[in-house]
Write a protein that holds these residues in place. Structure first.
Motif, short mmCIF file in Angstrom:
data_model
loop_
_atom_site.label_atom_id
_atom_site.label_comp_id
_atom_site.label_asym_id
_atom_site.label_seq_id
_atom_site.Cartn_x
_atom_site.Cartn_y
_atom_site.Cartn_z
N HIS A 226 33.18 43.09 38.98
CA HIS A 226 34.75 42.29 39.42
C HIS A 226 34.78 41.09 39.83
O HIS A 226 35.07 40.98 41.19
CB HIS A 226 35.36 43.48 40.28
CG HIS A 226 36.86 43.41 40.13
ND1 HIS A 226 37.63 44.47 40.54
CD2 HIS A 226 37.71 42.36 39.71
CE1 HIS A 226 38.97 43.99 40.59
NE2 HIS A 226 39.06 42.69 40.22
N HIS B 267 41.64 37.91 34.51
CA HIS B 267 42.82 38.60 34.02
C HIS B 267 43.10 38.19 32.63
O HIS B 267 43.19 36.85 32.18
CB HIS B 267 43.93 38.11 34.68
CG HIS B 267 43.84 38.41 36.04
ND1 HIS B 267 44.11 39.71 36.77
CD2 HIS B 267 43.50 37.64 37.29
CE1 HIS B 267 43.62 39.79 37.87
NE2 HIS B 267 43.32 38.60 38.41
N ASP C 54 35.95 41.79 43.61
CA ASP C 54 37.07 41.38 43.37
C ASP C 54 37.23 39.73 43.94
O ASP C 54 38.18 39.31 44.40
CB ASP C 54 38.32 41.99 44.01
CG ASP C 54 39.69 42.05 43.37
OD1 ASP C 54 39.52 41.20 42.19
OD2 ASP C 54 40.60 42.75 43.55
#
Ligand SMILES: [Zn+2]
Ligand SMILES: [Zn+2]
Length: 343
Positions: A9, A41, A190
């Protein structure tokens, strides 16, 4: 079997991260990682590659306003904000990809991005492969209650929020899900590493090296072939099957871990093991001496301090391992295995 260590991620400058993929791979190499997962994304390019010896899994992150979903080997054609979790799960499954629910219980901070957060909403959906039990960026942001506290946390110990371990709600949901079918638990950084300029100095918040040396995943694979596509399939297949664990590497790396069950046959993480007679022998080997706990269906079943735990169990169920390490007089969360299933 070979153990590979990697970070999942990660966002690059192809979406809202701040470095190009080759530079990110270079940092991963210096952090001693074997693989990384890029999840920009709605990324179009998803061809896996080796860069400087690091296997780069090119995936994507679907959805925007909520219900974010990490996908690999899934060239899905969806509008940029599909929203309903059921739609993205089905789309990834239909094209044979691997899908992981991202930061499912994110809460946000009142002083960052006006409290924006992106939790998973539809828990009736099934068919996803994994759940991000530990998301480092969410955890850091969720821990920020005010500017002064954020500054103190940043100056004193940037890793502070991670000392509390994975998200408790995500762990509980993972335990609940695994009782009706396997779901793999993973950790994700992330990484975005947003750049800020203060008093003429430019710096990155939660920078790539910081999170790549915080919490990582370990996967068990057969020998690698040196071909990016084949090796990526091996790593993703191991994730899907649950042949993996994750650990707070900042405390200590966790490569030499094993959890096996001896019943009618021998099994390890992700396997179903039939009892022999009425029981199964569980064996845990920890990379370092610690407080080893075996959980059954999410509840404590066995515990021991040391580097080895061996015991017979009679009850069928979902068994997974947690290990804490002692640091400065405190037991800190460190290693979390995926489950094996005793029948
Ligand atoms: Zn997200
Ligand atoms: Zn993300």
């Amino acid at each position: 079997m070979k153990v590979l260590r990697g970070n999942l991620h990660i966002h690059s400058d192809q979406s809202d991260g701040t470095l190009p993929v080759p530079e990110i791979a270079g940092i991963a190499q210096r952090c001693g990682l074997d693989f990384i997962g890029i999840n920009d994304h709605y990324a179009v390019r998803q061809d896996h590659q080796y860069i400087g010896g690091v296997l780069v899994l090119m995936g994507t992150e679907l959805n925007r306003r909520h219900s974010h979903y990490l996908a690999y080997n899934a060239p899905v054609q969806l509008p940029p904000d599909q929203q309903d979790g059921a739609v993205v799960v089905k789309a990834v499954r239909d094209c044979g990809g691997v899908g992981i629910i991202a930061h499912p219980f994110e809460k946000g901070s009142p002083v960052i991005s006006r409290g924006r957060h992106y939790p998973w909403k539809n828990w009736a959906v099934r068919g996803f492969d994994g759940i991000e039990v530990w998301n480092l960026t969410s955890q850091w942001r969720d821990a920020v209650a005010g500017y002064v506290q954020a500054l103190l946390m940043w100056l004193c110990n940037k890793y502070m929020p991670f000392y509390s371990g994975p998200c408790p709600e995500a762990l509980a949901k993972w335990d609940e899900l695994c009782q009706t079918g396997h779901v793999t638990g993973v950790a994700g950084s992330d990484l975005h590493a947003p750049q800020r300029r203060v008093l003429g100095i430019t710096f990155r918040i939660l920078d790539y090296p910081l999170l790549m040396s915080a919490v990582n995943n370990y996967v068990l694979v057969q020998e690698l072939q040196g071909d990016a596509r084949a090796d990526a399939c091996a790593v993703l297949g191991a994730f899907k099957r649950g042949r993996c664990w994750f650990a707070f590497d900042k405390l200590a790396p966790a490569r030499e871990f094993s959890f096996v069950a001896l019943g009618r046959e021998e099994g390890t993480l992700g396997d179903v093991v039939q009892r022999r007679g009425s029981r199964v022998r569980l064996k845990v080997a920890s990379p370092l001496p610690g407080r080893i706990s075996v959980l059954r269906n999410g509840l404590p079943a066995l515990a021991k301090e040391g580097q080895r735990l061996e015991a017979n169990v009679a009850e069928p169920g979902v068994y997974r391992v947690e290990i804490k390490l002692r640091r400065r007089g405190r037991w800190l969360p460190w290693l979390y295995s995926n489950p094996l299933y005793v029948k």
